[in-house]
Design an enzyme around this catalytic site. Structure first.
Site, PDB file in Angstrom:
ATOM      1  N   GLY A  77       0.839  -1.208   0.000  1.00  0.00           N
ATOM      2  CA  GLY A  77       0.000   0.000   0.000  1.00  0.00           C
ATOM      3  C   GLY A  77       0.863   1.243   0.000  1.00  0.00           C
TER       4      GLY A  77
ATOM      5  N   ARG B 153      19.294  10.692  -4.549  1.00  0.00           N
ATOM      6  CA  ARG B 153      20.266  11.779  -4.360  1.00  0.00           C
ATOM      7  C   ARG B 153      21.445  11.357  -3.488  1.00  0.00           C
ATOM      8  NH1 ARG B 153      16.844  17.333  -5.016  1.00  0.00           N
ATOM      9  NH2 ARG B 153      16.420  16.904  -7.217  1.00  0.00           N
TER      10      ARG B 153
ATOM     11  N   ARG C 203       1.262  -5.339  -5.133  1.00  0.00           N
ATOM     12  CA  ARG C 203       1.465  -6.485  -4.229  1.00  0.00           C
ATOM     13  C   ARG C 203       1.671  -7.671  -5.174  1.00  0.00           C
ATOM     14  NH1 ARG C 203      -2.811  -3.748  -0.727  1.00  0.00           N
ATOM     15  NH2 ARG C 203      -1.597  -3.026   1.034  1.00  0.00           N
TER      16      ARG C 203
ATOM     17  N   ASP D 152       5.189  -4.572   6.119  1.00  0.00           N
ATOM     18  CA  ASP D 152       5.747  -5.875   6.489  1.00  0.00           C
ATOM     19  C   ASP D 152       5.751  -6.886   5.331  1.00  0.00           C
ATOM     20  OD1 ASP D 152       3.058  -6.201   6.628  1.00  0.00           O
ATOM     21  OD2 ASP D 152       3.036  -7.229   8.564  1.00  0.00           O
TER      22      ASP D 152
ATOM     23  N   THR E 149       4.302   3.006   5.385  1.00  0.00           N
ATOM     24  CA  THR E 149       2.899   2.592   5.512  1.00  0.00           C
ATOM     25  C   THR E 149       2.195   3.586   6.430  1.00  0.00           C
ATOM     26  OG1 THR E 149       1.381   0.973   6.497  1.00  0.00           O
ATOM     27  CG2 THR E 149       3.638   0.895   7.280  1.00  0.00           C
ATOM     28  N   ILE E 150       0.915   3.844   6.128  1.00  0.00           N
ATOM     29  CA  ILE E 150       0.200   4.795   6.994  1.00  0.00           C
ATOM     30  C   ILE E 150      -0.180   4.172   8.337  1.00  0.00           C
ATOM     31  CG2 ILE E 150      -0.756   6.118   5.057  1.00  0.00           C
ATOM     32  CD1 ILE E 150      -3.488   4.718   5.709  1.00  0.00           C
ATOM     33  N   ASP E 151      -0.084   2.839   8.442  1.00  0.00           N
ATOM     34  CA  ASP E 151      -0.644   2.154   9.623  1.00  0.00           C
ATOM     35  C   ASP E 151       0.183   2.303  10.904  1.00  0.00           C
ATOM     36  OD1 ASP E 151      -2.580   1.244   7.880  1.00  0.00           O
ATOM     37  OD2 ASP E 151      -1.590  -0.681   7.521  1.00  0.00           O
TER      38      ASP E 151
ATOM     39  N   ASP F 278       2.416   0.286  11.918  1.00  0.00           N
ATOM     40  CA  ASP F 278       2.353  -1.035  12.552  1.00  0.00           C
ATOM     41  C   ASP F 278       3.652  -1.824  12.430  1.00  0.00           C
ATOM     42  OD1 ASP F 278       2.238  -1.404   9.824  1.00  0.00           O
ATOM     43  OD2 ASP F 278       0.611  -2.861   9.855  1.00  0.00           O
TER      44      ASP F 278
ATOM     45  N   ARG G 210     -17.790  16.483  11.586  1.00  0.00           N
ATOM     46  CA  ARG G 210     -18.360  17.063  12.820  1.00  0.00           C
ATOM     47  C   ARG G 210     -19.274  18.247  12.491  1.00  0.00           C
ATOM     48  NH1 ARG G 210     -17.577  16.748  17.944  1.00  0.00           N
ATOM     49  NH2 ARG G 210     -15.633  15.602  17.935  1.00  0.00           N
TER      50      ARG G 210
ATOM     51  N   MET H  62      -8.499   3.838   8.566  1.00  0.00           N
ATOM     52  CA  MET H  62      -7.651   2.677   8.228  1.00  0.00           C
ATOM     53  C   MET H  62      -6.724   2.313   9.392  1.00  0.00           C
ATOM     54  SD  MET H  62      -6.527   2.871   4.260  1.00  0.00           S
ATOM     55  CE  MET H  62      -7.601   2.209   2.985  1.00  0.00           C
TER      56      MET H  62
ATOM     57  N   ARG I 235      -5.415  -1.286   9.300  1.00  0.00           N
ATOM     58  CA  ARG I 235      -5.353  -2.755   9.233  1.00  0.00           C
ATOM     59  C   ARG I 235      -5.675  -3.363  10.601  1.00  0.00           C
ATOM     60  NH1 ARG I 235      -3.286  -5.760   4.890  1.00  0.00           N
ATOM     61  NH2 ARG I 235      -2.181  -3.991   4.068  1.00  0.00           N
TER      62      ARG I 235
ATOM     63  N   GLU J 115     -15.963  11.490  20.558  1.00  0.00           N
ATOM     64  CA  GLU J 115     -16.618  11.135  21.827  1.00  0.00           C
ATOM     65  C   GLU J 115     -16.225   9.731  22.253  1.00  0.00           C
ATOM     66  OE1 GLU J 115     -18.300  13.175  19.660  1.00  0.00           O
ATOM     67  OE2 GLU J 115     -17.891  14.693  21.200  1.00  0.00           O
TER      68      GLU J 115
ATOM     69  N   SER K 181     -24.606  15.955  19.337  1.00  0.00           N
ATOM     70  CA  SER K 181     -24.075  15.143  18.237  1.00  0.00           C
ATOM     71  C   SER K 181     -22.838  14.420  18.749  1.00  0.00           C
ATOM     72  CB  SER K 181     -23.704  16.016  17.036  1.00  0.00           C
ATOM     73  OG  SER K 181     -22.626  16.857  17.386  1.00  0.00           O
TER      74      SER K 181
ATOM     75  N   ARG L 163     -25.348   7.933  11.236  1.00  0.00           N
ATOM     76  CA  ARG L 163     -24.768   7.838   9.897  1.00  0.00           C
ATOM     77  C   ARG L 163     -23.373   7.209   9.997  1.00  0.00           C
ATOM     78  NH1 ARG L 163     -29.201   9.080   9.024  1.00  0.00           N
ATOM     79  NH2 ARG L 163     -30.074  10.543   7.510  1.00  0.00           N
TER      80      ARG L 163
HETATM   81  O1  F6P Z   1      -1.497  -1.027   4.866  1.00  0.00           O
HETATM   82  C1  F6P Z   1      -2.061   0.133   4.386  1.00  0.00           C
HETATM   83  C2  F6P Z   1      -3.535  -0.049   4.149  1.00  0.00           C
HETATM   84  O2  F6P Z   1      -4.048   1.171   3.656  1.00  0.00           O
HETATM   85  C3  F6P Z   1      -4.339  -0.516   5.366  1.00  0.00           C
HETATM   86  O3  F6P Z   1      -4.619   0.550   6.260  1.00  0.00           O
HETATM   87  C4  F6P Z   1      -5.558  -1.096   4.727  1.00  0.00           C
HETATM   88  O4  F6P Z   1      -6.116  -2.100   5.534  1.00  0.00           O
HETATM   89  C5  F6P Z   1      -5.007  -1.694   3.448  1.00  0.00           C
HETATM   90  O5  F6P Z   1      -3.762  -1.052   3.189  1.00  0.00           O
HETATM   91  C6  F6P Z   1      -5.901  -1.537   2.238  1.00  0.00           C
HETATM   92  O6  F6P Z   1      -5.301  -2.190   1.189  1.00  0.00           O
HETATM   93  P1  F6P Z   1      -5.757  -2.077  -0.343  1.00  0.00           P
HETATM   94  O7  F6P Z   1      -5.046  -0.909  -0.926  1.00  0.00           O
HETATM   95  O8  F6P Z   1      -5.300  -3.352  -0.941  1.00  0.00           O
HETATM   96  O9  F6P Z   1      -7.238  -1.887  -0.359  1.00  0.00           O
END
Ligand code: F6P
Length: 328
Positions: free
Chosen positions: A15, A29, A76, A107, A130-132, A134, A159, A174, A176, A192, A220, A252
């Site tokens: 990702g 560079r 991937r 990973d 990775t944004i996670d 993790d 909000r 997100m 994971r 909240e 809300s 919602r």
């Molecule tokens: O690992 C980064 C991530 O954005 C996770 O937060 C999310 O679960 C997953 O990848 C989504 O993967 P895809 O791009 O295959 O939908």
């Protein structure tokens, strides 16, 4: 003795995350600075198998430090999971005289790199993109800070409308299997309630908490839910549960989804990417392999890739407590 490195390949895989371009720029560079060749590999390990390579110099990476996504593209790769795929990749690297690889990703990317190194003794250096957040061995992964800011900005907007209509919103973010984005964006956006996999709140306590909020005068509410949380099966089920069990709530759901992976990287991520890129190349040149470049207490450190893959990150308990106090 470690072989001399004259040409380094760089790829982004898995990702994408904001800051990957800045990291590619830093790798290219740093190679130019040390007068060694650098080759961009397109589409991660897929490109390694297809020989999708492009020589890069300092000018090839101009004007990308601020761009989201990855100019090298990402994928991937199922083929790289097979010994046959990895053999083709190795042959391509040899044919192009590439003697070290910087792999930028999460990973899955690191696991691929490690297996490849074990089979071919090929020098590998990882950058955690990775944004996670993790990956263990680094306080922050590349892109996490930007994703947090994106999520907070989006929740702020939700909000506004939630408050105009006196609504309850479940906002899925997100992450994971981990709740770092949810916890930090939740606290930052004044949610909240925050539901994360590391702290199972349970459906009953969720209802209690919502009732308490209402009784305290809130009209809300925003509940931030990590995608990996198991309180309900998913945010839609949480909505249904509240609809069925609480009267007088207009509920919602908003799933922020892949927007969290896009956008121009924050200053923090650009600086982190630059530091990681320099450290990755210079570590390969120093004969190191099978490490990930991490940031620990503001210092760049090498951390064994194997431990990074197998390790677990821990949720910030102090922040969990802060979030509980803030929802009073
Ligand atoms: O690992 C980064 C991530 O954005 C996770 O937060 C999310 O679960 C997953 O990848 C989504 O993967 P895809 O791009 O295959 O939908």
């Amino acid at each position: 003795m470690a072989q001399k490195i004259r040409k380094i390949g760089v790829l982004t895989s898995g990702g994408d995350s904001p800051g990957m371009n800045a990291a590619v720029r830093a790798v290219v560079r740093t190679c130019a600075y040390h007068k060694i060749d650098c080759v961009g590999v397109y589409r991660g390990y897929e490109g390694l198998i297809d020989g999708d390579f492009e020589p890069m110099d300092a000018r090839s990476v101009r004007d990308i430090i601020n761009r989201g996504g990855t100019m090298l593209k990402s994928a991937r790769s199922d083929r790289f999971r097979t010994p046959e795929g990895r053999k083709i990749a190795f042959d391509n690297l040899k044919e192009n005289n590439i003697d070290g690889l910087v792999v930028i990703g999460g990973d899955g990317t690191f696991t691929g790199g490690l297996i490849f190194n074990k089979e071919y003794n090929f020098p590998i250096m990882g950058i955690p993109g990775t944004i996670d957040n993790d990956i263990s061995g680094t306080d922050k992964t590349l892109g996490y800070d930007t994703a947090l800011n994106t999520a907070v900005e989006a929740i702020d907007k939700i909000r506004d409308t939630a408050s105009s209509h006196n609504r309850l919103f479940f906002v899925e973010v997100m992450g994971r299997d981990v709740g770092h984005i949810a916890l930090n964006a939740g606290v930052g956006a004044g949610a909240e309630e925050i539901l994360i996999p590391e702290e199972n709140l349970g459906l009953d306590r969720l209802l209690e908490s919502l009732l308490r909020s209402k009784a305290s005068g809130k009209t809300s509410s925003i509940v931030v839910v990590a995608e990996g949380d198991k309180t309900g099966k998913n945010v839609f089920e949480l909505k249904d549960y509240v609809d069925e069990n609480l009267e007088g709530y207009d509920v919602r759901v908003a799933v922020l989804g892949h927007m969290q992976r896009g956008g121009s990287p924050s200053c923090y991520d650009r600086v982190l990417a630059s530091r990681m890129g320099v450290k990755a190349v210079e570590s390969l040149l120093a004969g190191e392999s099978n490490y990930m470049v991490g940031i620990q207490h503001e210092k760049m450190e090498l951390y064994p890739i194997e431990k990074a893959i197998k390790g677990k990150t821990h949720i910030n308990k102090e922040l969990v407590r802060v979030s509980e106090i803030m929802t009073t």
